[in-house]
Design a protein around this motif. Structure first.
Motif, PDB file in Angstrom:
ATOM      1  N   ALA A 170      32.546  36.946  54.160  1.00 44.25           N
ATOM      2  CA  ALA A 170      32.229  38.153  53.992  1.00 44.25           C
ATOM      3  C   ALA A 170      33.603  38.645  54.137  1.00 44.25           C
ATOM      4  O   ALA A 170      33.228  39.651  52.816  1.00 44.25           O
ATOM      5  CB  ALA A 170      31.127  38.135  55.135  1.00 44.25           C
ATOM      6  N   HIS A 171      34.178  39.292  54.464  1.00 50.56           N
ATOM      7  CA  HIS A 171      34.882  39.645  54.430  1.00 50.56           C
ATOM      8  C   HIS A 171      35.869  39.656  53.165  1.00 50.56           C
ATOM      9  O   HIS A 171      36.695  40.324  52.498  1.00 50.56           O
ATOM     10  CB  HIS A 171      35.867  39.532  55.113  1.00 50.56           C
ATOM     11  N   ALA A 172      36.518  38.329  52.910  1.00 50.38           N
ATOM     12  CA  ALA A 172      37.422  38.667  51.007  1.00 50.38           C
ATOM     13  C   ALA A 172      35.841  39.011  49.920  1.00 50.38           C
ATOM     14  O   ALA A 172      36.862  39.553  49.215  1.00 50.38           O
ATOM     15  CB  ALA A 172      37.023  36.639  50.898  1.00 50.38           C
ATOM     16  N   PHE A 173      34.693  38.658  50.473  1.00 51.45           N
ATOM     17  CA  PHE A 173      33.598  39.530  49.538  1.00 51.45           C
ATOM     18  C   PHE A 173      33.977  40.751  49.761  1.00 51.45           C
ATOM     19  O   PHE A 173      34.066  41.598  48.420  1.00 51.45           O
ATOM     20  CB  PHE A 173      32.294  39.275  49.584  1.00 51.45           C
ATOM     21  N   LEU A 174      34.216  41.874  50.840  1.00 50.06           N
ATOM     22  CA  LEU A 174      33.780  42.875  50.786  1.00 50.06           C
ATOM     23  C   LEU A 174      35.591  42.932  49.822  1.00 50.06           C
ATOM     24  O   LEU A 174      35.480  44.680  49.147  1.00 50.06           O
ATOM     25  CB  LEU A 174      34.139  42.752  52.021  1.00 50.06           C
ATOM     26  N   PHE A 175      36.774  42.542  50.198  1.00 45.66           N
ATOM     27  CA  PHE A 175      37.944  43.010  49.642  1.00 45.66           C
ATOM     28  C   PHE A 175      37.133  42.387  48.185  1.00 45.66           C
ATOM     29  O   PHE A 175      38.050  43.560  47.160  1.00 45.66           O
ATOM     30  CB  PHE A 175      38.738  41.388  50.336  1.00 45.66           C
ATOM     31  N   LEU A 176      37.149  41.371  47.177  1.00 40.04           N
ATOM     32  CA  LEU A 176      37.007  41.423  45.870  1.00 40.04           C
ATOM     33  C   LEU A 176      36.597  42.599  45.646  1.00 40.04           C
ATOM     34  O   LEU A 176      36.343  43.261  44.536  1.00 40.04           O
ATOM     35  CB  LEU A 176      35.916  39.673  45.808  1.00 40.04           C
ATOM     36  N   ILE A 177      34.969  43.148  46.392  1.00 37.50           N
ATOM     37  CA  ILE A 177      34.287  44.202  45.791  1.00 37.50           C
ATOM     38  C   ILE A 177      34.978  45.843  45.897  1.00 37.50           C
ATOM     39  O   ILE A 177      34.631  45.880  44.680  1.00 37.50           O
ATOM     40  CB  ILE A 177      33.228  44.086  45.498  1.00 37.50           C
ATOM     41  N   ASP A 178      35.803  45.847  46.550  1.00 35.67           N
ATOM     42  CA  ASP A 178      36.442  46.733  46.411  1.00 35.67           C
ATOM     43  C   ASP A 178      37.456  46.895  45.525  1.00 35.67           C
ATOM     44  O   ASP A 178      37.921  47.920  44.648  1.00 35.67           O
ATOM     45  CB  ASP A 178      37.273  46.920  48.085  1.00 35.67           C
ATOM     46  N   ARG A 179      38.036  45.883  44.717  1.00 32.55           N
ATOM     47  CA  ARG A 179      38.764  45.508  44.324  1.00 32.55           C
ATOM     48  C   ARG A 179      37.951  46.150  42.451  1.00 32.55           C
ATOM     49  O   ARG A 179      38.967  46.651  41.692  1.00 32.55           O
ATOM     50  CB  ARG A 179      39.733  43.985  43.728  1.00 32.55           C
ATOM     51  N   LEU A 180      37.088  45.716  42.374  1.00 31.37           N
ATOM     52  CA  LEU A 180      36.557  45.583  40.943  1.00 31.37           C
ATOM     53  C   LEU A 180      35.778  46.587  41.470  1.00 31.37           C
ATOM     54  O   LEU A 180      35.198  47.174  40.082  1.00 31.37           O
ATOM     55  CB  LEU A 180      35.361  44.847  41.186  1.00 31.37           C
ATOM     56  N   GLY A 181      36.078  47.921  42.174  1.00 32.67           N
ATOM     57  CA  GLY A 181      35.709  48.955  42.738  1.00 32.67           C
ATOM     58  C   GLY A 181      33.984  49.385  42.906  1.00 32.67           C
ATOM     59  O   GLY A 181      33.339  50.681  42.482  1.00 32.67           O
ATOM     60  N   VAL A 182      32.993  48.404  43.436  1.00 31.83           N
ATOM     61  CA  VAL A 182      31.998  48.380  43.799  1.00 31.83           C
ATOM     62  C   VAL A 182      31.470  48.647  44.739  1.00 31.83           C
ATOM     63  O   VAL A 182      30.629  50.278  44.431  1.00 31.83           O
ATOM     64  CB  VAL A 182      31.733  47.271  44.092  1.00 31.83           C
ATOM     65  N   MET A 183      32.506  49.056  45.808  1.00 31.90           N
ATOM     66  CA  MET A 183      32.669  50.048  47.045  1.00 31.90           C
ATOM     67  C   MET A 183      33.593  50.160  47.401  1.00 31.90           C
ATOM     68  O   MET A 183      35.359  49.639  47.202  1.00 31.90           O
ATOM     69  CB  MET A 183      32.020  49.303  48.343  1.00 31.90           C
ATOM     70  N   SER A 184      34.635  51.276  48.268  1.00 28.48           N
ATOM     71  CA  SER A 184      36.068  51.544  48.685  1.00 28.48           C
ATOM     72  C   SER A 184      35.397  50.292  50.520  1.00 28.48           C
ATOM     73  O   SER A 184      34.571  50.844  51.198  1.00 28.48           O
ATOM     74  CB  SER A 184      35.910  52.448  49.194  1.00 28.48           C
ATOM     75  N   LEU A 185      36.430  49.707  50.086  1.00 28.52           N
ATOM     76  CA  LEU A 185      36.469  48.952  51.059  1.00 28.52           C
ATOM     77  C   LEU A 185      37.194  49.510  52.244  1.00 28.52           C
ATOM     78  O   LEU A 185      37.328  49.504  53.869  1.00 28.52           O
ATOM     79  CB  LEU A 185      37.863  47.510  51.481  1.00 28.52           C
ATOM     80  N   ASP A 186      38.442  50.232  52.512  1.00 28.79           N
ATOM     81  CA  ASP A 186      38.883  51.484  53.220  1.00 28.79           C
ATOM     82  C   ASP A 186      37.851  52.599  53.967  1.00 28.79           C
ATOM     83  O   ASP A 186      38.487  52.366  55.289  1.00 28.79           O
ATOM     84  CB  ASP A 186      40.406  51.963  52.983  1.00 28.79           C
ATOM     85  N   GLU A 187      37.322  53.189  52.985  1.00 27.92           N
ATOM     86  CA  GLU A 187      36.478  54.123  53.184  1.00 27.92           C
ATOM     87  C   GLU A 187      35.096  53.100  54.666  1.00 27.92           C
ATOM     88  O   GLU A 187      34.901  54.182  54.817  1.00 27.92           O
ATOM     89  CB  GLU A 187      35.653  55.016  51.761  1.00 27.92           C
ATOM     90  N   THR A 188      34.567  52.180  53.993  1.00 24.81           N
ATOM     91  CA  THR A 188      34.125  51.291  54.365  1.00 24.81           C
ATOM     92  C   THR A 188      34.219  51.287  56.273  1.00 24.81           C
ATOM     93  O   THR A 188      33.803  51.022  57.149  1.00 24.81           O
ATOM     94  CB  THR A 188      33.466  50.021  53.623  1.00 24.81           C
ATOM     95  N   SER A 189      35.406  50.661  55.636  1.00 25.39           N
ATOM     96  CA  SER A 189      35.972  50.080  57.538  1.00 25.39           C
ATOM     97  C   SER A 189      36.278  51.169  58.611  1.00 25.39           C
ATOM     98  O   SER A 189      35.581  50.902  59.638  1.00 25.39           O
ATOM     99  CB  SER A 189      36.943  49.310  57.065  1.00 25.39           C
ATOM    100  N   ALA A 190      36.694  52.122  57.602  1.00 22.13           N
ATOM    101  CA  ALA A 190      37.049  53.980  57.950  1.00 22.13           C
ATOM    102  C   ALA A 190      35.499  53.832  58.771  1.00 22.13           C
ATOM    103  O   ALA A 190      35.578  54.426  59.844  1.00 22.13           O
ATOM    104  CB  ALA A 190      37.439  54.767  57.744  1.00 22.13           C
TER     105      ALA A 190
END
Length: 195
Positions: A170-190
């Motif tokens: 799951a974490h790898a997928f979230l990283f992938l979609i962050d890099r694709l611009g679907v969501m922001s992993l930094d904002e999401t994790s904060a």
């Protein structure tokens, strides 16, 4: 846009099953790829998924057998199946090792699916289920990308982050979609850490 029932016979089966579940008073919600479709996404699959509580599994099979469906109890122990001719419906009571509860069935919206109103699982829970299916034996991110892209505005990403934190897939997928611009992993994790 509604899918023509002559082009997609599963839609007719879905509506027929939902009608009989509602008529029998059995709590349920639409899940899986047809829930993504109901929420405006592009995913429609080869079968229908409904969520039910474990204690209702026998009632579901009885109610549907009375109107011509054929029931099956497979060995997996987390679902029962019903067939409308060759059309398959999975009635899942423990998806991704998470038992269906009243709270699960409340995490829905009533949406018209080809003019048939029924409870549809939230986009957030759909995404959680999708990412928690991945493991060392099965990890096909191509099946999760259309869901994330088409439903991104409906998904509570901090909740997805929190509830899937134990899964490296799951974490790898979230990283992938962050890099694709679907969501922001930094904002999401904060946001997830602040709750």
């Amino acid at each position: 846009m509604a899918v023509s029932e002559d082009r997609q016979p599963l839609i007719a089966t879905l509506k027929r099953a939902a009608y009989h579940l509602k008529d029998s008073g059995i709590p349920f919600c639409l899940a899986g790829s047809f829930a993504v479709y109901a929420r405006g996404g592009e995913s429609v699959d080869h079968d229908i998924d409904f969520l039910i509580k474990a204690e209702d599994a026998e009632r579901v099979l009885t109610a549907l057998s009375e109107v011509g469906f054929r029931g099956e109890v497979p060995p997996e122990g987390w679902l029962v199946k019903a067939f409308d001719e060759d059309n398959l419906i999975d009635f899942i009571f423990c998806p991704v090792q998470r038992p269906v509860t009243d709270a699960t069935l409340a995490d829905t919206d009533v949406i018209a699916v080809n003019a048939c109103h029924m409870p549809v699982l939230s986009a957030t829970e759909l995404m959680i289920h999708k990412v928690l299916t991945w493991s060392a034996h099965y990890c096909d991110y191509a099946r999760g990308l259309p869901v994330a892209r088409s439903l991104r505005e409906q998904i509570d990403w901090p909740r997805v982050y929190r509830e899937t934190a134990h899964s490296p897939y799951a974490h790898a997928f979230l990283f992938l979609i962050d890099r694709l611009g679907v969501m922001s992993l930094d904002e999401t994790s904060a946001l997830a850490d602040s709750l």
